[in-house]
Every structure is written in structure tokens, then in C-alpha cells.
Write an enzyme that holds these catalytic residues in place. Sequence first.
Site, PDB file in Angstrom:
ATOM      1  CE1 TYR B 161      -2.003   2.859   3.422  1.00 55.50           C
ATOM      2  CE2 TYR B 161      -2.989   3.125   1.252  1.00 55.50           C
ATOM      3  CZ  TYR B 161      -2.807   3.579   2.545  1.00 55.50           C
ATOM      4  OH  TYR B 161      -3.422   4.714   2.980  1.00 55.50           O
ATOM      5  CG  ASP B 246      -3.030  -3.074   7.918  1.00 52.86           C
ATOM      6  OD1 ASP B 246      -4.256  -3.278   8.124  1.00 52.86           O
ATOM      7  OD2 ASP B 246      -2.602  -1.980   7.524  1.00 52.86           O
ATOM      8  CB  ILE B 248      -7.765  -2.800   7.385  1.00 53.68           C
ATOM      9  CG1 ILE B 248      -7.091  -2.664   6.027  1.00 53.68           C
ATOM     10  CG2 ILE B 248      -6.904  -2.233   8.467  1.00 53.68           C
ATOM     11  CD1 ILE B 248      -6.908  -1.200   5.650  1.00 53.68           C
ATOM     12  CE  LYS B 286      -9.157   0.865   3.286  1.00 58.21           C
ATOM     13  NZ  LYS B 286      -9.204   1.995   2.357  1.00 58.21           N
TER      14      LYS B 286
END
Lengths: 555, 448
Positions: B161, B246, B248, B286
Site C-alpha cells: 500500500y 494489518d 483491515i 474497509k
Amino acid sequence: MTRTETNRSRSSNSNSENSGDGGGGTTGMRIIVPLQGVVQGRGGLFLGSVIPCAFFYFFQFYLKRNRKNESDNSGEQNSSASTPNSVSNSGFPDPTRSQSAGHLTELTGLPRSLSRILLSPRHSGGAVSVSGRVNSVIKGGDSPYYVGQKRVEEDPYDELGNPDGVIQLGLAQNNKLSLDDWDLENPKEAISDGLSISGIASYEPSDGLMELKMVVAGFMTEATKNSVSFDPSQLVLTSGASSATEILSFCLADSGNAFLVPTPCSPGYDRDIKWRTGVDIIHVPCRSADNFNISMVVLDRAFYQAKKRGVRIRGIIISNPSNPMGSLLSRENLYALLDFARERNIHIISNEIFAGSVHHEEDGEFVSMAEIVDTEENIDRERVHIVYDLSKDLSFPGLRSAAIYSFNESVLSASRKLTTLSPVSSPTQHLLISAISKPKFVQRFVNSNRQRLQSTYTLLVKGLKDLGIECTRSNGGFYCWADMRGLMSSYSEKGEIELWNKLLNIGKINVIPGSCCHCIEPGWFRFCFSNLSESDVPVVMNRIRKVCETCKSQN
Amino acid sequence: MGLPMMMERSSNNNNVAELSRVAVSDTHGEDSPYFAGWKAYDENPYHESHNPSGVIQMGLAENQVSFDLLETYLEKKNPEGSMWGSKGAPGFRENALFQDYHGLTSFRQAMASFMEQIRGGKARFDPDRIVLTAGATAANELLTFILADPNDALLVPTPYYPGFDRDLRWRTGVKIVPIHCDSSNHFQITPEALESAYQTARDANIRVRGVLITNPSNPLGATVQKKVLEDLLDFSVRKNIHLVSDEIYSGSVFHASEFTSVAEIVENIDDVSVKERVHIVYSLSKDLGLPGFRVGTIYSYNDNVVRTARRMSSFTLVSSQTQHMLASMLSDEEFTEKYIRINRERLRKRYETIVEGLKKTGIECLKGNAGLFCWMNLGFLLDNKTKEGELELWDVILKELKLNISPGSSCHCLEFGWFRVCFANMSEKTLDIALKRIHEFMDRRRRF
């Protein structure tokens, strides 16, 4: 201790962190040759004392350069130094008390912290190590600030439910005073206006909706009684004054630089300005003899002392109305500070979070730093940055919405990007927009807020006076700055902590001792009165009276 | 004393106080194509009726497919109280005042239960280990501040990302050392790649403090295999570093069974020295499609990290109103079960639509099973398989096709020609139009 010429010239070139490199090499040779002489019996007493001293200084400098991370450590250790078990250097306050204590811990701190991080799994709480920032939290937990808050949480006072509980006078909340107004003026429908999920759920600019900025600008303008017209496009919104202060620290100073901060100051600065940024605070002590006003002479001295030590000052941080005294800075003061900043080409951060909570205006008016630079040329405007906090003025701490106001486009640009890390929640923004944009409500709220602050303040100050405790004149904000020196067993930091302990454990009131505010004179305490109703004041007075009697019988 | 002052003045020709290095650095990354595309979109946004030839935003990983579920819930269950939680407006007082960095207990419990549900109950979450932050962005930065010192490094698998360059590095002074992955094994992390990255850091005298992965991966849109997670944990133990996961997009995995959380791996581990190096980041942006709410969390098995993170979260607290609003919704298990199920289904359908649509035009995508985007391979369209070649193609797609997609190079992918295409932030109709534009583009190219 003598200072060598080499050391002094190194300090003045200290803008770059590598200034010591070249100097170290040739200086080494200069040491070794005379040392040989000393060892062989030549050179004598003079060289024999100068050389080791010089060596000591170079060593200290080398350590300091290679240990930027630990500066957080020693800084935090400093703020927690006011615990009962900490080292108290002497019975009498010393103008550089906190600074010299800081150096002490720096010198002895290095081997200890290294071992903690790399070799001693026990202390880092597991086999894997964490950053230096964690250690400061683990150690710093004993500060009276945190201990007091914890006690209140565990045993909170309630008039009916828990009349013997601990009364909170340590947290700047404004709840008893004006919430009823909110409930009456803002029926649920108005609040939920236009708050469908899809309208508020999406990504929005992290520095806040323009609509909210306009509303905040209006509020700030109102607080100055329209002497300044704040431009919403110069606002950056973020989730709390701590975040706003930290963002400015990141933008205006590099790690290893410092800000000048007149003391006593907000206890939160150690965290907000220093913790993650690696920026240092140089305290500029103000004294009761001056009514805790900032002395330009002392400010000057602090600036040049820092410079001599090789510390680059990037700005000065003031609060107006001040925390903890609640005093208003005069126009002359503000002009003088601006001159000071201009001459040294540094920034000014003006913490104006209590601007809307001025409750006594007969003997002073609130003047925003924005007003001072309103008439100055552009260049000076670019060094002024204002922190504002909706939560203080609107009894809204939980909603997390504060602002940075700056005339400096680069600062605004960097700050905007940084708010991705601390944005204001979208439904909250919409709520605030709908609530604050009703001008009549705002007027009424602000006025009644001020009236209530005024009456509670008056009651509290009178009550304290009757007990023989004087306060400095507070014109704005939520605090009284009380002189309790007469109740201490000894005029020292230790005496202050003892008294604080008694107030907490016998009196069951949580107040902030002056050492948390880095006050150079022991015995001063910060009382927050905004969360007291009128009927609470006598209760507080009784509690303090109990403590007074205990003190008198002991002394 | 006069001399140093003059030196300072002359070095600054307009005599304005300087800013810090952090302020003037471009580590915020906003000059990269990733953000440049957003600007193009902002200036000329597609609208079905008002601006049908505008730029379609496919560079923003937002989930708009399940708003209706949220809206219905809020209207039915809590029409008035929705702003203030179950107590309604009287809850206002508590709302407005509450500023404790522990966060509302009810909200933390709700988050814990929601995270458990997403993982099908295969891992338990203790609400007291949840630290709230204003978004996952803040959570990642906070963890970096806590786990590493300036000039240390985190190992991050590529492609990653683009926001990490800012979130992990900007203010923290921490470096990212990439773990290079490629299409030969579907971009999965290999032990060799891990070792190689670690060695690269060591050779440069940089101290590695942890590995940070995204699972499911952004931009790949695929879950990390269980074996790889076990390898990662092993690696972390051997090198005595941290492991940050992570997660998410965990609620956006199309088939629940295909997702393994690192929480499952450590669930049955008793050895504290192993557990204490694991930390999970989560957010509601998200899975629930609520990015504007700015709700993120750090879940750590390490007491010191939890304690420090809590203190540090003072800089980035979640609004109490938001916590109240969401607490009752997230702890309503009937609702969350339904939401998670339907959301996954809709995302899966969207994914299949776009992948099929691209396939028909001759474009292949990486086999994905999660997230709000697909990882599209346009390598065959590049004359030069270089970063410049890729950016040229990206520019053409933005200017001619008016589609904002994200070039792989902005995600630090070393294989050029890959693009991330988001599909969940638009209506089905808009997606159709985007596919049509691609179709026409490919047709035109074939004719030459």
C-alpha cells in the site's frame, strides 16, 4: 567546570549534528601530546586538570550526539521526577533545576537504558525489545498527574451516590456548567439533521470539512469580540489540542532542537511537544514575585544559555489565557514576545484554547496573537501559529476537535497532510456544524458559560481565601493557581508532594501540584473548577480545611 | 553573541523562520502517481448524468457496496438514538465528556466481538488489549513509533500500500526495507525473500525491528497462506523481531474459510515470548465502509505495547460520539453476522464481474479472493518493461480512458505492468462503463 575554546566553537556551529567530527580528531591529538607531558611529569597541575575536564566534555558531547533517542527518556524521567521516591537535588529551587536534573539522568542514563533495551528482556516485558519511547511510559506512570487521575477513576465523587469519593479538580473539563443549555437548545432532530450514513461515511479531507472550518473560524472570531476575522482556509482541524500541538512541533522543529516554554505550563507539553518528536523544552521560569508574568530578561537569558550549549531554539510556546494561572497576556507582553521572536527569527505558538472562556474582564481583555500580527508585515505573520480547541470552550472534550490556525502556507500544507494521522471523525464534524452554526445558541451558550465560570471561580477563590490560601488573579480558563506554601512541611519539592498526597488521600481531592507544571517555586497547586457546581464548592472547602488542620497539627 | 545570530540571518534569505525537515520532506508521498490520479479525479469526477465523460475513480479502496444494510439497521433499530447510542440524546452528556484514552468499554467489547466474528470464532480477542486510534493509518504509525527507533527498519513485502511510505516512515524516521515478491509464485512471501531482505538491512547497518504484512494483501487482493504466516512467525522468533499484521480487509474475504488470521496462529501458543511480538491492526473503514468515521485499532499481545499505545493514542483518539454510535451496532451479533455474509457475497460478485469483463478483453488478473480491488496484469502492453514504460501506460489510461487506477510501481512492485483496480466504490453501472472503456481501448490497440 572549565569550558575549553574548542567546545565553545563547536557549540556555535551546532546546526548540523556532525559538527563534532572534525573537531574530535585534531582535538584528540591535542590531548594526547600534553597528556604525555603530564604523565612524564611535565605540564603540571594546569594541564592535568584542564585535559581531563576537556576529555569529559568531549565524551559527554559524543554521547549526546549518538544518543538522540534517549533524550525522550531523560525528558520523561524529568517529568516524573516529582514522585516521592525521586531524587530531589536540594531544598531550594534552582533556576536550572529541571535542566541540570535532565543532564544528570542523561549522563547516567545511557548504559542503563541500553541494557534495558538490548540485554535485559525482563525490563522490556518480553524477549523482544521495543523502542525507547516505551520505557518513558513505563517509568513515567508514577507522575502525580496520572496517579491522581487513576484515583478519581477508581473512586469518583458523586453528590448522592458517593459523597466520600475523590473530587476531580485536576482535569480541565467543563461539564457541570453548561450542558443543560446543550440539551435544551439542541433537540435530537436538529442533531441528526442530514446525517444519513452515506452522507458522512466516505473519505473526506482529513483536515476537516470547510463547513466546519467556517464555523470554527466564526467561533474564534467571536472569542476575540470581532477584533480579528479568522479565515477558515487558514485552519487545519485535528482530533484534539494534543495533536495540534504535536503537529506544530513536528513542523517547526527537528529532533534535537528546542522550544522555549515559560513555566509554570501545561503538564501535557512534555508529551505533546517532546515525546515522539525528539524536540526538547527549555523551561523559562516565571516567579510569584512577578505574578508569574513572563520576564523578557529571563527569556533572553534562557535563549542564549541554550545557544551556548549548542541547542537550537526554534520557537517559543505561550498560552493565553495561560495554563495554569488563567491570566491574560497584555498587548505589551504580546508585542514584546513578537519582537523577541522576530529578532531571533523563531516561531511563536500561541495556545489559545481557553479564548472563549474568559470570565473576568474588568481588569484585562483577551488579545489574540492573531490580532497583534494583523497589522504587521507578512513576514512576522508567518512565524505565528495558534492552537484552538473547541472542546474547552464548548464542554465537548469527547468529540475530539481542535484546530491549528496559521498564516504560514508551508506550515498549513504540512499540517494538512499530517492530519491523516489524527483526523476528526466525520459524524462528529457534522454534529458540530449543525450545533454551532446557530448563532443565537452560540451567543447564549458562550455567555452563560462565562457567567457560570465567573461565579464558581469567585466562590472558590473566596473559600480558599477564608482558609488562608491566596490565588493569583485568573481571568480566563478553568483554573485557579493557589499558593499553598504555608501548608507545606518544608519548602521543597518533597514538601509539595507530601502536601499533594495529603490533599489526595486525606482531603480526597485531586489537584495538580506545581511540579507537574514545572513551576520553579514549590507549593503552588492548580485547581480546576469548571466541573464544580456551586454546591460542590463548600464540600471542597471542607475537605481542604481538614487537610489544613492536619498540616497545622503536624507542623 | 552577535556573530552566530548574523550567520543565522544570512543563511535564510527571506528572514522567515524555517520549518523542520519533517515539514519540508516529501515523505508524505503525495507527489506520487498514486495521489496524482486522485487529483485528476477531483478535478474532473465522473458522474452518471452530469459528467459521463469524467474520470472514474478506481484508485480509492472504498467499500460502498453495502451501505443500504447499515442504513436499514440504523433506521429500524435506533432511529433517534443512532447518534448517541442506546441511551439516545441523554447519552449526549456522557458522549461529550468522555475523553479517556481507554475508549468506551462497550465499544471495545463490540470491536472484539466483531473481530471474532470475522474470523469465524477461530480466535478470541480480549477487549482490554484493544487500543483505539483515529483510523488504521494512525494505528500503523503508532505501532511503528512504539516498536522501532529512528533509523531502524521494518520489512514490508512488495507490492505494498503506497500510504505505508508515509504512515510508517514520515514522522517516525523509520525505514522500510522491501521483501521482494513476484508473480512466479503469485507474489507470496518466501523464506528466501525474507532472509534476503533482512540481510540487505544488515549490510547497510540498519537494525530490523519487525515485519509488517497486510493480510489480505493490498494491492494483491489475496489472502496470505497459513504456511506463510507460520514461516513469518518463525522468522520473527529467530531474528527476535516483531510481527505486525494489518488485517483491515479481513471482513472482505469472499469466502470466510480462505482467511487465516495471525491471531489464529498464536491462539494456541502459550509461550509469551512468542506471542508478545505479534500485533494486529484493524479498522472499520474497509469492511464496514465507514472511512469517514476514522475508527482504527491496535490489538497487541504485548502488555507494554498496549500500555504505551494507549498513552500515545492521546494524539489520535476516536470521537466518543462515534464510539457510542457504533458500539450497539457492532455488538448486535445478528446484524453483524448478516452484514458480513452479505458484504462478502457482494464483493465476490463484483470481483467476478470485473475479472470476467477484463478477461474478455484479453487482460488477466492475479487470482484474488479478498479486498476491494483486483491486481491486473498489463505487462504485455508495455514496449519497455520499465517503470517509465508503466507510468506512460498509466498516463494514457488516465488521460484517454479517464480511469484512475494505481500503477504497481507506486506500490514498489519490481515487476512492471501490474495495476491495482478498485471496484467497490462505485455502482454496478459505473463499473460497466469502466469495463466498456477498457474494452474499447483494447480493441483500438489490437487494430494497430
